[in-house]
Design an enzyme around this catalytic site. Sequence first.
Site, PDB file in Angstrom:
ATOM      1  N   VAL A   9       2.328   2.444   7.623  1.00 49.76           N
ATOM      2  CA  VAL A   9       1.370   1.579   8.332  1.00 49.76           C
ATOM      3  C   VAL A   9       1.532   1.735   9.843  1.00 49.76           C
ATOM      4  O   VAL A   9       0.545   1.859  10.576  1.00 49.76           O
ATOM      5  CB  VAL A   9       1.537   0.098   7.898  1.00 49.76           C
ATOM      6  CG1 VAL A   9       0.586  -0.800   8.687  1.00 49.76           C
ATOM      7  CG2 VAL A   9       1.258  -0.050   6.402  1.00 49.76           C
ATOM      8  N   LYS A  35       3.359  -9.128   4.179  1.00 46.03           N
ATOM      9  CA  LYS A  35       3.025 -10.208   3.234  1.00 46.03           C
ATOM     10  C   LYS A  35       4.274 -10.821   2.601  1.00 46.03           C
ATOM     11  O   LYS A  35       4.294 -12.012   2.318  1.00 46.03           O
ATOM     12  CB  LYS A  35       2.029  -9.736   2.182  1.00 46.03           C
ATOM     13  CG  LYS A  35       2.501  -8.657   1.267  1.00 46.03           C
ATOM     14  CD  LYS A  35       1.364  -8.012   0.513  1.00 46.03           C
ATOM     15  CE  LYS A  35       1.825  -6.625   0.079  1.00 46.03           C
ATOM     16  NZ  LYS A  35       0.761  -5.743  -0.324  1.00 46.03           N
ATOM     17  N   VAL A  37      -3.343  -9.555   3.814  1.00 49.64           N
ATOM     18  CA  VAL A  37      -4.005 -10.005   2.582  1.00 49.64           C
ATOM     19  C   VAL A  37      -5.343  -9.296   2.420  1.00 49.64           C
ATOM     20  O   VAL A  37      -6.201  -9.369   3.299  1.00 49.64           O
ATOM     21  CB  VAL A  37      -4.240 -11.542   2.623  1.00 49.64           C
ATOM     22  CG1 VAL A  37      -4.946 -12.013   1.358  1.00 49.64           C
ATOM     23  CG2 VAL A  37      -2.930 -12.285   2.802  1.00 49.64           C
ATOM     24  N   GLY A  76      -6.310  -6.128   2.501  1.00 52.33           N
ATOM     25  CA  GLY A  76      -6.633  -4.969   3.329  1.00 52.33           C
ATOM     26  C   GLY A  76      -7.634  -5.270   4.426  1.00 52.33           C
ATOM     27  O   GLY A  76      -7.407  -6.113   5.283  1.00 52.33           O
ATOM     28  N   GLY A  91      -2.433   6.255  -3.680  1.00 53.83           N
ATOM     29  CA  GLY A  91      -1.799   5.461  -2.616  1.00 53.83           C
ATOM     30  C   GLY A  91      -2.132   3.982  -2.675  1.00 53.83           C
ATOM     31  O   GLY A  91      -1.973   3.260  -1.691  1.00 53.83           O
ATOM     32  N   GLU A 114       2.245  -0.265  -4.542  1.00 56.70           N
ATOM     33  CA  GLU A 114       3.421  -0.490  -3.698  1.00 56.70           C
ATOM     34  C   GLU A 114       4.476   0.565  -4.040  1.00 56.70           C
ATOM     35  O   GLU A 114       4.401   1.209  -5.103  1.00 56.70           O
ATOM     36  CB  GLU A 114       4.006  -1.882  -3.979  1.00 56.70           C
ATOM     37  CG  GLU A 114       3.072  -3.029  -3.659  1.00 56.70           C
ATOM     38  CD  GLU A 114       2.729  -3.123  -2.180  1.00 56.70           C
ATOM     39  OE1 GLU A 114       3.633  -3.297  -1.371  1.00 56.70           O
ATOM     40  OE2 GLU A 114       1.534  -3.014  -1.842  1.00 56.70           O
ATOM     41  N   ASP A 162       2.741  -8.919  -6.254  1.00 57.12           N
ATOM     42  CA  ASP A 162       1.978  -8.659  -5.027  1.00 57.12           C
ATOM     43  C   ASP A 162       0.827  -9.669  -4.910  1.00 57.12           C
ATOM     44  O   ASP A 162       0.598 -10.255  -3.849  1.00 57.12           O
ATOM     45  CB  ASP A 162       1.444  -7.214  -5.063  1.00 57.12           C
ATOM     46  CG  ASP A 162       0.544  -6.891  -3.885  1.00 57.12           C
ATOM     47  OD1 ASP A 162       1.075  -6.588  -2.800  1.00 57.12           O
ATOM     48  OD2 ASP A 162      -0.692  -6.974  -4.043  1.00 57.12           O
ATOM     49  N   LYS A 196       0.188 -12.669  -2.016  1.00 57.19           N
ATOM     50  CA  LYS A 196      -1.071 -12.841  -1.272  1.00 57.19           C
ATOM     51  C   LYS A 196      -1.662 -14.221  -1.536  1.00 57.19           C
ATOM     52  O   LYS A 196      -2.163 -14.886  -0.623  1.00 57.19           O
ATOM     53  CB  LYS A 196      -2.059 -11.744  -1.672  1.00 57.19           C
ATOM     54  CG  LYS A 196      -1.649 -10.358  -1.197  1.00 57.19           C
ATOM     55  CD  LYS A 196      -2.491  -9.288  -1.869  1.00 57.19           C
ATOM     56  CE  LYS A 196      -2.112  -7.885  -1.417  1.00 57.19           C
ATOM     57  NZ  LYS A 196      -2.648  -6.851  -2.304  1.00 57.19           N
TER      58      LYS A 196
HETATM   59  N1  HSE Z   1      -0.446  -2.477  -3.618  1.00 53.06           N
HETATM   60  C1  HSE Z   1      -1.435  -3.302  -2.972  1.00 53.06           C
HETATM   61  C2  HSE Z   1      -2.644  -3.393  -3.883  1.00 53.06           C
HETATM   62  C3  HSE Z   1      -1.788  -2.699  -1.643  1.00 53.06           C
HETATM   63  O1  HSE Z   1      -2.731  -2.613  -4.849  1.00 53.06           O
HETATM   64  O2  HSE Z   1      -3.503  -4.251  -3.677  1.00 53.06           O
HETATM   65  C4  HSE Z   1      -2.517  -3.612  -0.702  1.00 53.06           C
HETATM   66  O3  HSE Z   1      -1.808  -4.786  -0.450  1.00 53.06           O
END
Ligand code: HSE
Length: 315
Positions: free
Chosen positions: A16, A106, A133, A135, A188, A191, A202, A206
């Site tokens: 990032v 996050k 949160v 993207g 990509g 995580e 994840d 969020k």
């Molecule tokens: N791994 C996260 C997702 C990336 O798939 O939403 C963005 O936070």
Amino acid sequence: MTAQRIRVGVLGHGTVGSAFVDLVAKQAPTIAARSGVQLEIARVAVRNVSAHKSSRVADLLTTDADFVVNDPTIDVVVEVMGGVDDARRLILQALANGKPVITANKALLATHGVELFTAADASGIDLLFEAAVCGGIPLIRPLRESLRGEPITRVLGIVNGTTNYILTKMTEESMTYGDALAGAQKLGYAEADPTADVEGHDAAAKLSIIASIAFGQNVVASDVFSEGISAITPADIAIANRLGYAVKLLAIAEIDATGSVLVRVHPAMVPHHHPLASVRDSFNAVVVDGAASGSLMFYGRGAGGNRRQVLFLVM
Ligand code: HSE
């Protein structure tokens, strides 16, 4: 008009962080033209200088992150180093020094968010975290600002791109769970440890950030009940589909009549006619129910292409 020069100190130069400095280099002229602010990357703190020697910020590297947050010539701090303890300490120090902070962390916000928001409020300094949160979807600022006067009753959404991609591939292409996960990793979306995605952690992180803002209460990731998608089978999806439902990993935050906030992440059968049922691939969508506004839906790419995440670091 002469643009005001803003010197940015960056903590971290991983996926990032490096995308962020590239984007600043590319978009600085546009940002200057639109806002009158000329961004300049002044310092980049890294763990290991030699690992970044051939990057565009080679001359700006330091291993002393404290120096960056204490440097009086730095105007703004961007925290993209990840982790919790050091990031928390450095952000608090930057705020104490009067420097606005922008973070995409996050995990940190989902555990120490209220402490950080309180410190920022007490000092009257901005702590911005839109990129943490969903993207590139503008969600945090609308919740904090546009809807400040609106009693919010529920937030419901798809906030993890990896699991939505996997469920979409299993639904539309009869792909196996394993193949779909491998595809999400290759693109990509996932995580570093995809357990965080597929087990709902994840999404829980969020959701805790969203719920803290929407309901003005201290909600942390461990408050969120979470069940992931690793036990969902193609047969579950096929049966749900025949009955008129799409299987989605939903993140839900509600406030009850006593003012208690209820937060949960789990797979759910969403009727095909509901807008969330048509949110496919790695897209995210969040429905915010307000007392006067009714339902508002925020939609866009939530994962994939680190540039989407860094978009909000430069805004
Ligand atoms: N791994 C996260 C997702 C990336 O798939 O939403 C963005 O936070």
